[in-house]
Design a protein around this motif. Sequence first.
Motif, PDB file in Angstrom:
ATOM      1  N   UNK A   1      -4.385   3.088  -0.544  1.00 57.64           N
ATOM      2  CA  UNK A   1      -3.512   3.070  -1.704  1.00 57.64           C
ATOM      3  C   UNK A   1      -2.477   1.965  -1.627  1.00 57.64           C
ATOM      4  N   UNK A   2      -1.643   1.960  -2.635  1.00 56.43           N
ATOM      5  CA  UNK A   2      -0.537   0.993  -2.723  1.00 56.43           C
ATOM      6  C   UNK A   2       0.747   1.735  -3.086  1.00 56.43           C
ATOM      7  N   UNK A   3       1.807   1.364  -2.395  1.00 56.14           N
ATOM      8  CA  UNK A   3       3.152   1.809  -2.724  1.00 56.14           C
ATOM      9  C   UNK A   3       3.988   0.555  -2.940  1.00 56.14           C
ATOM     10  N   UNK A   4       5.173   0.740  -3.497  1.00 53.07           N
ATOM     11  CA  UNK A   4       6.070  -0.400  -3.662  1.00 53.07           C
ATOM     12  C   UNK A   4       7.511   0.044  -3.482  1.00 53.07           C
ATOM     13  N   UNK A   5       8.355  -0.919  -3.149  1.00 46.34           N
ATOM     14  CA  UNK A   5       9.773  -0.635  -3.003  1.00 46.34           C
ATOM     15  C   UNK A   5      10.584  -1.817  -3.500  1.00 46.34           C
ATOM     16  N   UNK A   6      11.425  -1.530  -4.471  1.00 42.37           N
ATOM     17  CA  UNK A   6      12.328  -2.541  -5.015  1.00 42.37           C
ATOM     18  C   UNK A   6      13.677  -2.412  -4.314  1.00 42.37           C
ATOM     19  N   UNK A   7      14.463  -3.481  -4.306  1.00 47.69           N
ATOM     20  CA  UNK A   7      15.774  -3.426  -3.650  1.00 47.69           C
ATOM     21  C   UNK A   7      16.639  -2.292  -4.204  1.00 47.69           C
ATOM     22  N   UNK A   8      17.191  -1.509  -3.318  1.00 53.70           N
ATOM     23  CA  UNK A   8      18.068  -0.430  -3.729  1.00 53.70           C
ATOM     24  C   UNK A   8      17.376   0.803  -4.261  1.00 53.70           C
ATOM     25  N   UNK A   9      16.045   0.788  -4.232  1.00 54.10           N
ATOM     26  CA  UNK A   9      15.286   1.927  -4.754  1.00 54.10           C
ATOM     27  C   UNK A   9      14.413   2.522  -3.656  1.00 54.10           C
ATOM     28  N   UNK A  10      13.993   3.758  -3.891  1.00 56.47           N
ATOM     29  CA  UNK A  10      13.111   4.407  -2.938  1.00 56.47           C
ATOM     30  C   UNK A  10      11.682   3.870  -3.088  1.00 56.47           C
ATOM     31  N   UNK A  11      10.947   3.987  -1.996  1.00 56.26           N
ATOM     32  CA  UNK A  11       9.545   3.595  -2.044  1.00 56.26           C
ATOM     33  C   UNK A  11       8.807   4.537  -2.992  1.00 56.26           C
ATOM     34  N   UNK A  12       7.918   3.974  -3.816  1.00 55.81           N
ATOM     35  CA  UNK A  12       7.214   4.802  -4.786  1.00 55.81           C
ATOM     36  C   UNK A  12       5.715   4.515  -4.788  1.00 55.81           C
ATOM     37  N   UNK A  13       4.967   5.529  -5.112  1.00 52.39           N
ATOM     38  CA  UNK A  13       3.520   5.444  -5.217  1.00 52.39           C
ATOM     39  C   UNK A  13       3.129   4.590  -6.412  1.00 52.39           C
ATOM     40  N   UNK A  14       2.076   3.778  -6.238  1.00 47.93           N
ATOM     41  CA  UNK A  14       1.570   2.957  -7.333  1.00 47.93           C
ATOM     42  C   UNK A  14       0.147   3.386  -7.718  1.00 47.93           C
ATOM     43  N   UNK A  15      -0.748   3.378  -6.740  1.00 50.69           N
ATOM     44  CA  UNK A  15      -2.150   3.712  -7.034  1.00 50.69           C
ATOM     45  C   UNK A  15      -2.863   4.040  -5.736  1.00 50.69           C
ATOM     46  N   UNK A  16      -3.953   4.801  -5.845  1.00 48.74           N
ATOM     47  CA  UNK A  16      -4.761   5.122  -4.672  1.00 48.74           C
ATOM     48  C   UNK A  16      -6.222   5.231  -5.074  1.00 48.74           C
ATOM     49  N   UNK A  17      -7.084   5.125  -4.065  1.00 49.29           N
ATOM     50  CA  UNK A  17      -8.510   5.133  -4.324  1.00 49.29           C
ATOM     51  C   UNK A  17      -9.221   5.842  -3.187  1.00 49.29           C
ATOM     52  N   UNK A  18     -10.266   6.573  -3.533  1.00 50.25           N
ATOM     53  CA  UNK A  18     -11.041   7.283  -2.526  1.00 50.25           C
ATOM     54  C   UNK A  18     -11.895   6.312  -1.717  1.00 50.25           C
ATOM     55  N   UNK A  19     -12.409   6.807  -0.610  1.00 51.92           N
ATOM     56  CA  UNK A  19     -13.196   5.958   0.271  1.00 51.92           C
ATOM     57  C   UNK A  19     -14.416   5.343  -0.391  1.00 51.92           C
ATOM     58  N   UNK A  20     -15.092   6.130  -1.224  1.00 53.16           N
ATOM     59  CA  UNK A  20     -16.291   5.606  -1.883  1.00 53.16           C
ATOM     60  C   UNK A  20     -15.978   4.869  -3.178  1.00 53.16           C
ATOM     61  N   UNK A  21     -14.691   4.806  -3.527  1.00 50.17           N
ATOM     62  CA  UNK A  21     -14.278   4.091  -4.723  1.00 50.17           C
ATOM     63  C   UNK A  21     -14.511   4.840  -6.024  1.00 50.17           C
ATOM     64  N   UNK A  22     -15.028   6.046  -5.932  1.00 56.99           N
ATOM     65  CA  UNK A  22     -15.368   6.777  -7.142  1.00 56.99           C
ATOM     66  C   UNK A  22     -14.205   7.473  -7.813  1.00 56.99           C
TER      67      UNK A  22
END
Length: 129
Positions: free
Chosen positions: A35-56
Amino acid sequence: QVQPVETGGGLVQDGGSLRLSCAASLRTFMNHAMGWFRQAPGKEREFVASISGNGGSSYYAESAKGRFIISRDNAKNTVYLQMNSLKPEDAAVYYCVVRLDYDDTGSYVFTGPSDYDSWGQGTQVTVSS
């Protein structure tokens, strides 16, 4: 410990696109959610997107739906995050994450930071207005 390596960050104009890549050295790459998370200055880390192992299966944060696409190429041990229609509020350090638990079906997705065991160093995305 496997550590994913992100590439592809940079500076883009408001409304532009970027594609992030993440490589992880796992013998059974297709059996691990990522998956991907992101963190902007002064903000908490947040979830962006995730994907299963087989991509389905994939899952997106509301802020990413309709603009970002997560995908993976298991032959290349790489996950991608295609980001379109970028906004200044998308500017952040983007982290690739790997769940080290083996999923024999490769079908599960996860959204919490504690679901993932290994985090990349991050790649900076800057969006100019």
